[in-house]
Design a protein around this motif. Structure first.
Motif, PDB file in Angstrom:
ATOM      1  N   ILE A 162      12.861 -78.239  -4.209  1.00  0.00           N
ATOM      2  CA  ILE A 162      11.907 -78.984  -3.757  1.00  0.00           C
ATOM      3  C   ILE A 162      11.659 -78.761  -2.100  1.00  0.00           C
ATOM      4  N   PHE A 163      12.529 -78.576  -1.413  1.00  0.00           N
ATOM      5  CA  PHE A 163      12.421 -78.518   0.014  1.00  0.00           C
ATOM      6  C   PHE A 163      11.952 -77.184   0.129  1.00  0.00           C
ATOM      7  N   GLN A 164      12.357 -76.185  -0.689  1.00  0.00           N
ATOM      8  CA  GLN A 164      12.123 -74.899  -0.580  1.00  0.00           C
ATOM      9  C   GLN A 164      10.502 -74.663  -0.845  1.00  0.00           C
ATOM     10  N   VAL A 165      10.140 -75.249  -1.968  1.00  0.00           N
ATOM     11  CA  VAL A 165       8.878 -75.226  -2.116  1.00  0.00           C
ATOM     12  C   VAL A 165       7.729 -75.817  -1.034  1.00  0.00           C
ATOM     13  N   LEU A 166       8.084 -77.034  -0.811  1.00  0.00           N
ATOM     14  CA  LEU A 166       7.084 -77.902   0.045  1.00  0.00           C
ATOM     15  C   LEU A 166       7.155 -77.145   1.463  1.00  0.00           C
ATOM     16  N   ARG A 167       8.225 -76.533   1.942  1.00  0.00           N
ATOM     17  CA  ARG A 167       8.283 -76.018   3.342  1.00  0.00           C
ATOM     18  C   ARG A 167       7.008 -74.784   3.578  1.00  0.00           C
ATOM     19  N   THR A 168       6.546 -74.414   2.475  1.00  0.00           N
ATOM     20  CA  THR A 168       5.682 -73.243   2.394  1.00  0.00           C
ATOM     21  C   THR A 168       4.305 -73.742   2.456  1.00  0.00           C
ATOM     22  N   VAL A 169       4.261 -75.028   2.330  1.00  0.00           N
ATOM     23  CA  VAL A 169       2.792 -75.519   2.286  1.00  0.00           C
ATOM     24  C   VAL A 169       2.344 -75.644   3.938  1.00  0.00           C
ATOM     25  N   PRO A 170       1.252 -74.732   4.217  1.00  0.00           N
ATOM     26  CA  PRO A 170       0.774 -74.664   5.484  1.00  0.00           C
ATOM     27  C   PRO A 170       0.412 -76.384   6.001  1.00  0.00           C
ATOM     28  N   PRO A 171       0.613 -76.566   7.289  1.00  0.00           N
ATOM     29  CA  PRO A 171       0.374 -77.830   8.104  1.00  0.00           C
ATOM     30  C   PRO A 171      -1.109 -78.465   7.698  1.00  0.00           C
ATOM     31  N   LEU A 172      -1.948 -77.741   7.679  1.00  0.00           N
ATOM     32  CA  LEU A 172      -3.431 -78.179   7.412  1.00  0.00           C
ATOM     33  C   LEU A 172      -3.590 -78.675   6.148  1.00  0.00           C
ATOM     34  N   ALA A 173      -2.804 -78.209   5.222  1.00  0.00           N
ATOM     35  CA  ALA A 173      -3.037 -78.415   3.653  1.00  0.00           C
ATOM     36  C   ALA A 173      -2.724 -80.066   3.583  1.00  0.00           C
ATOM     37  N   TRP A 174      -1.614 -80.423   4.463  1.00  0.00           N
ATOM     38  CA  TRP A 174      -1.311 -81.805   4.468  1.00  0.00           C
ATOM     39  C   TRP A 174      -2.279 -82.663   4.718  1.00  0.00           C
ATOM     40  N   LEU A 175      -3.304 -82.589   5.702  1.00  0.00           N
ATOM     41  CA  LEU A 175      -4.181 -83.274   6.237  1.00  0.00           C
ATOM     42  C   LEU A 175      -4.962 -84.194   5.250  1.00  0.00           C
ATOM     43  N   PRO A 176      -5.737 -83.419   4.566  1.00  0.00           N
ATOM     44  CA  PRO A 176      -6.591 -84.600   3.600  1.00  0.00           C
ATOM     45  C   PRO A 176      -5.531 -85.514   3.020  1.00  0.00           C
ATOM     46  N   ILE A 177      -4.690 -85.216   2.465  1.00  0.00           N
ATOM     47  CA  ILE A 177      -3.783 -86.384   1.921  1.00  0.00           C
ATOM     48  C   ILE A 177      -3.159 -87.514   2.777  1.00  0.00           C
ATOM     49  N   ALA A 180      -6.197 -89.530   3.715  1.00  0.00           N
ATOM     50  CA  ALA A 180      -6.459 -90.463   2.742  1.00  0.00           C
ATOM     51  C   ALA A 180      -5.389 -91.615   2.888  1.00  0.00           C
ATOM     52  N   ALA A 181      -4.156 -91.073   3.139  1.00  0.00           N
ATOM     53  CA  ALA A 181      -2.939 -92.363   2.972  1.00  0.00           C
ATOM     54  C   ALA A 181      -3.094 -93.066   4.197  1.00  0.00           C
ATOM     55  N   PHE A 182      -3.394 -92.693   5.463  1.00  0.00           N
ATOM     56  CA  PHE A 182      -3.328 -93.543   6.550  1.00  0.00           C
ATOM     57  C   PHE A 182      -4.587 -94.071   6.929  1.00  0.00           C
ATOM     58  N   ARG A 183      -5.521 -93.429   6.390  1.00  0.00           N
ATOM     59  CA  ARG A 183      -7.211 -93.959   6.924  1.00  0.00           C
ATOM     60  C   ARG A 183      -7.477 -93.925   8.320  1.00  0.00           C
ATOM     61  N   ASP A 184      -6.646 -92.980   9.195  1.00  0.00           N
ATOM     62  CA  ASP A 184      -6.589 -93.122  10.589  1.00  0.00           C
ATOM     63  C   ASP A 184      -6.262 -91.915  10.985  1.00  0.00           C
ATOM     64  N   SER A 185      -6.865 -91.302  11.933  1.00  0.00           N
ATOM     65  CA  SER A 185      -6.816 -89.827  12.494  1.00  0.00           C
ATOM     66  C   SER A 185      -5.519 -89.790  13.428  1.00  0.00           C
ATOM     67  N   GLY A 186      -4.996 -90.709  13.854  1.00  0.00           N
ATOM     68  CA  GLY A 186      -3.720 -90.688  15.012  1.00  0.00           C
ATOM     69  C   GLY A 186      -2.557 -90.438  14.052  1.00  0.00           C
ATOM     70  N   PRO A 187      -2.255 -91.586  13.227  1.00  0.00           N
ATOM     71  CA  PRO A 187      -1.123 -91.548  12.259  1.00  0.00           C
ATOM     72  C   PRO A 187      -0.983 -89.971  11.364  1.00  0.00           C
ATOM     73  N   SER A 188      -2.332 -89.849  11.070  1.00  0.00           N
ATOM     74  CA  SER A 188      -2.429 -88.619  10.066  1.00  0.00           C
ATOM     75  C   SER A 188      -1.908 -87.585  10.946  1.00  0.00           C
ATOM     76  N   ALA A 189      -2.486 -87.234  12.272  1.00  0.00           N
ATOM     77  CA  ALA A 189      -1.865 -85.962  12.921  1.00  0.00           C
ATOM     78  C   ALA A 189      -0.308 -86.008  13.184  1.00  0.00           C
ATOM     79  N   VAL A 190       0.222 -87.344  13.490  1.00  0.00           N
ATOM     80  CA  VAL A 190       1.764 -87.588  13.620  1.00  0.00           C
ATOM     81  C   VAL A 190       2.301 -87.040  12.344  1.00  0.00           C
TER      82      VAL A 190
END
Lengths: 318, 277
Positions: A162-177, A180-190
């Motif tokens: 699972i780690f090996q799959v997740l680690r190939t996801v580019p950083p920006l691909a996590w941003l929308p999720i 959506a989860a944090f509803r705020d740009s600060g925590p999202s960037a962190v």
């Protein structure tokens, strides 16, 4: 040092001879008086005259050897850049134009003229604060998870793919999720920084833990160390070189991710500054910001490497 | 600690202190099984110094690991003072072949970690410090207490390994080819140290070795193993030499020569090492 070597010593009684090679360099200038016991048998030879630069000169030479070559290359690069972009229809600014447009950004990193008109130093510090949170969390979580995965075969079998799959996801691909989860740009960037930096820490820590020599495990077993003592006294020190390799890769990735994340989330970070400058066609400012980012990334990398060198003293050499 | 001086007789009598009862050990890997030890029975008295000798691959180290509790018996039992041994513990301290010091700790801290673990509840901080220094002093390593293992020689590392094991005040001291990786002179020096410590503290010692002279010089009894796989105890030889022993005087001693010859004959006539094909 080798045993003193006597060339002319006659054999009847043992003679301790101080040769030219064993004499300290300070005494080398004038011929030292021969030891009393070697009066008749040893002819003191003049020390070989060799040029020895003083300590200050030697240090200056080392510094110059490290600094001059990159400066020469830098000058050449600036020259080529200037020549390539000095035509009338050049699309990118030349170094001289950048200096003319943005010298205030270069010379004054910490000015404040208004809410969005601040020096690049402040912006870098804002970005660094986010990186500190994200990377700090990644370091703690990565070491703990990595230790878990490294010492349990079943945890590794379950989690490693699972780690090996997740680690190939580019950083920006996590941003929308993350937005959506944090509803705020600060925590999202962190969060984006965390999720980018955590994988190399986990994987390197796990490898380090798996490579703990059986000898150390046996010692721990004979001493009956409990799991917490084992973690602090054996696992962490033994795996420290691997852990710091992971942290060093992680800090590099964090710095990559922060710029990308801030371009999208806004705020006062260095990433948003680039995006803002692009929207108002201030190409010179972008170039200056790029240099800031590069230098800060370099310093971060060296900082983690330095901490690693201090923390793993003794471990790596044995 | 003030134990009486070890008895001068080479046969310390009394009830069996450490007992191996019909011990078998089989390693399973995948579908295949390898029987390493078959039906090992051995009684060791308190304060006895026993060497185990045999060709490489005969399961000497496996036997030591069974007593240490680092591996478990397949059938049979290891009993220490009539209690079954099935996990490691500080009352059976091990001196490992390659010293196994922790490289990130100083010499002092390598011993102190053991002292803290074993005596953390029973001794005060100052007492533990004194006990650590006392054990370093036993092996003449006090001078290097602040050095790291990478800064001292192989013989010194092994001394610290011995100090760490002794500091646990073990009931049995297990030594797995403790001097195997050392040069001959350093080895002789350390053998003297071990003899002195054994005379002073009267520990029960089991030592694995492949050096015939070392076995005869140090031991009360020598356990000779047949070749593996399925190694057994071939013969047990008593070494009735008086202690303290002096290696120079022993060279011409008839008893020493006889014991040495017996071990050599066992190893090289009756159980010659057969190279695995």
């Amino acid at each position: 040092m080798n045993a003193p070597l006597s060339i002319n010593a006659a054999p009847p009684r043992p003679v301790l001879v101080e040769t030219a090679a064993s004499r300290p360099p300070a005494a080398a200038a004038q011929p030292a008086p021969a030891p009393a016991t070697a009066k008749q048998t040893v002819v003191p030879l003049p020390a070989p005259q060799r040029y020895r630069p003083s300590r200050a000169v030697a240090i200056a030479y080392d510094v110059a050897a490290a600094v001059v070559p990159p400066l020469v290359v830098l000058a050449l690069m600036l020259l080529v850049w200037q020549l390539a972009t000095s035509g009338p229809d050049a699309t990118l600014p030349s170094p001289l134009k950048i200096w003319a447009d943005s010298s205030d950004l270069i010379t004054q990193p910490f000015f404040v003229n208004g809410p969005q008109d601040i020096g690049l130093g402040w912006r870098v510090l804002t970005s660094l604060e986010r990186v500190a949170y994200g990377f700090g969390l990644a370091a703690i979580a990565g070491i703990v998870l990595g230790a878990f995965v490294g010492q349990s075969v079943w945890a590794m079998r379950g989690l490693d793919p699972i780690f090996q799959v997740l680690r190939t996801v580019p950083p920006l691909a996590w941003l929308p999720i993350s937005l959506a989860a944090f509803r705020d740009s600060g925590p999202s960037a962190v969060f984006v920084i965390f999720i980018t930096a955590v994988w190399p820490v986990i994987i390197n820590t796990a490898v380090g833990i798996r490579n703990i020599p059986q000898d150390y495990r046996n010692v721990a077993e004979v001493l009956r160390l409990n799991p917490i003592e084992y973690f602090w006294r054996i696992m962490i020190p033994s795996a420290a070189p691997y852990i710091f390799t992971g942290l060093r890769i992680g800090i590099g990735l964090s710095w990559l991710a922060i710029v990308a994340a801030e371009m999208l989330t806004g705020g006062v970070g260095i990433g948003f500054f680039i995006w803002d400058a692009w929207n108002s066609s201030r190409l010179s400012d972008i170039v200056v910001a790029l240099i800031y980012i590069g230098v800060v990334g370099f310093v971060l990398d060296r900082l983690v490497a330095l901490v690693g060198r201090i923390a793993t003293r003794g471990t790596a050499s044995a | 600690m003030s134990k009486p001086i070890a008895p001068q007789t080479s046969h310390p009598s009394g009830k069996p202190f450490l007992r191996l009862e019909a011990v078998c050990k089989t390693f399973r890997r995948g579908g295949s099984e390898t029987e390493v030890l078959r039906d090992i029975s051995l009684d060791i008295a308190e304060r006895e110094f026993v060497s185990i000798i045999g060709h490489s691959g005969c399961g000497k180290s496996t036997m030591l690991n069974l007593v240490a509790g680092l591996t478990q018996v397949t059938t049979g039992a290891v009993l220490l003072e009539n209690r079954e041994v099935n996990e490691p513990g500080p009352e059976r301290a091990v001196v490992f072949q390659n010293h196994s010091l922790l490289p990130w700790l100083t010499v002092y801290d390598n011993v102190r970690i053991a002292v803290d673990k074993v005596f953390g509840r029973t001794k005060s901080r100052a007492e533990r410090d004194a006990w650590t220094l006392h054990n370093l002093d036993l092996v003449q390593m006090t001078h290097a207490k602040d050095k790291r293992p990478s800064e001292i020689s192989g013989g010194m590392k092994q001394r610290v390994g011995i100090a760490r094991a002794l500091a646990m005040e073990p009931k049995v001291l297990l030594m797995d080819e403790p001097f195997g990786a050392l040069d001959a002179l350093t080895r002789a020096h350390l053998q003297e140290t071990v003899m002195q410590i054994h005379a002073r503290l009267g520990n029960t010692v089991i030592m694995i070795t492949h050096d015939v002279d070392e076995a005869v010089l140090l031991s009360d009894r020598i356990v000779m193993m047949t070749n593996g796989p399925s190694a057994r105890v071939g013969e047990v030889l008593d070494v009735p030499l008086t202690r303290p022993r002096n290696r120079l005087e022993l060279v011409a001693d008839a008893e020493y020569i006889r014991a040495r010859e017996a071990v050599l004959k066992f190893l090289y006539e009756r159980h010659r090492y057969v190279e695995a094909a």
